[in-house]
Design a protein around this motif. Structure first.
Motif, PDB file in Angstrom:
ATOM      1  N   THR A 210       0.840  -1.214   0.000  1.00 36.30           N
ATOM      2  CA  THR A 210       0.000   0.000   0.000  1.00 36.30           C
ATOM      3  C   THR A 210       0.870   1.257   0.000  1.00 36.30           C
ATOM      4  N   LEU A 211       1.890   1.260   0.847  1.00 37.06           N
ATOM      5  CA  LEU A 211       2.787   2.421   0.914  1.00 37.06           C
ATOM      6  C   LEU A 211       3.533   2.620  -0.392  1.00 37.06           C
ATOM      7  N   ALA A 215       3.410   5.963  -2.576  1.00 32.54           N
ATOM      8  CA  ALA A 215       4.658   6.653  -2.923  1.00 32.54           C
ATOM      9  C   ALA A 215       4.741   6.921  -4.411  1.00 32.54           C
ATOM     10  N   VAL A 216       4.315   5.932  -5.228  1.00 32.01           N
ATOM     11  CA  VAL A 216       4.342   6.103  -6.687  1.00 32.01           C
ATOM     12  C   VAL A 216       3.360   7.187  -7.101  1.00 32.01           C
ATOM     13  N   VAL A 217       2.158   7.195  -6.522  1.00 31.41           N
ATOM     14  CA  VAL A 217       1.156   8.208  -6.852  1.00 31.41           C
ATOM     15  C   VAL A 217       1.654   9.595  -6.497  1.00 31.41           C
ATOM     16  N   VAL A 218       2.245   9.732  -5.280  1.00 35.01           N
ATOM     17  CA  VAL A 218       2.767  11.024  -4.848  1.00 35.01           C
ATOM     18  C   VAL A 218       3.893  11.481  -5.772  1.00 35.01           C
ATOM     19  N   ALA A 219       4.776  10.537  -6.137  1.00 34.58           N
ATOM     20  CA  ALA A 219       5.890  10.882  -7.018  1.00 34.58           C
ATOM     21  C   ALA A 219       5.387  11.363  -8.386  1.00 34.58           C
TER      22      ALA A 219
END
Length: 219
Positions: A210-211, A215-219
């Motif tokens: 999930t993290l 992290a990929v979405v935020v990046a």
């Protein structure tokens, strides 16, 4: 990579084809399987050998309560040692400790571990450290023969059954269940134990996936 390491550890730790244990689990490790059941199991056709295991809490004057597991063989353990004959030394009376135990208590190969037995306080040399993911408190591994020299304890905590190469493991497992009758024990195959362990592992690390997505979405 950690998942692969755990799978490798399970393969090298769970070496028997079938395991018989008490239905009582958790912190109470002093419960035992009826020793008479061993002979019932040995009578089943298709069994190569039967191994008994004792899992108890022992007391160390310096470290307090420690988890002590007595087994008849450690050939398949992943060991860190500087001793050429560590396994032979273990059979004669030394002990192995798990990596969490060594880190938690700051002990190393060559140190002495003192535990109180029915014959008084006894010191055992640590001759190897092994990998283990089953307990963050750590484990002390001792030869079953050595354990019974110092502790007046004929009980067993689990039974490991090795099936002969020319026998059908599933058929032998079914025959063991029949041979045990109404005995209050749990019979599980090697595969079912490993599968259950990996299910727990995957649930534990589900948050990691999930993290990673977040992290990929935020990046």
């Amino acid at each position: 990579s950690f998942r692969a390491t755990v799978q490798q550890w399970l393969a090298q730790t769970l070496t028997a084809d079938v395991y018989i244990t008490s239905p009582i689990t958790g912190a109470n490790r002093t419960v035992s399987v009826e020793p008479a059941l061993v002979e019932n199991i040995r009578a089943v056709r298709g069994i190569q050998r039967v191994e008994t295991i004792r899992d108890v809490n022992a007391f160390s004057p310096k470290l307090g309560n420690v988890r002590l597991i007595a087994v008849s063989t450690v050939e398949n353990r992943i060991l860190k040692t500087n001793r050429a004959n560590a396994i032979d030394d273990w059979k004669r009376g030394s002990v192995f400790v798990s990596e969490p135990f060594a880190n938690r208590h700051n002990v190393k190969i060559g140190d002495q571990l003192t535990m109180v037995s029915e014959r008084g306080a006894q010191s055992f040399e640590i001759t190897a450290i092994f990998f283990d993911y089953s307990s963050d408190q750590g484990i002390v591994l001792m030869s079953l023969d050595v354990y019974r020299q110092f502790w007046n304890d004929p009980n067993i905590s689990a039974i490991g059954v090795y099936v002969a190469r020319d026998a059908n493991p599933n058929a032998v497992e079914d025959a063991i269940r029949v041979g045990l009758g109404n005995a209050n024990v749990i019979v599980r195959s090697n595969k079912s134990l490993r599968d259950a362990a990996m299910v727990i592992f995957d649930r534990t690390f589900a948050i990691t996936a999930t993290l990673r997505i977040i992290a990929v979405v935020v990046a």
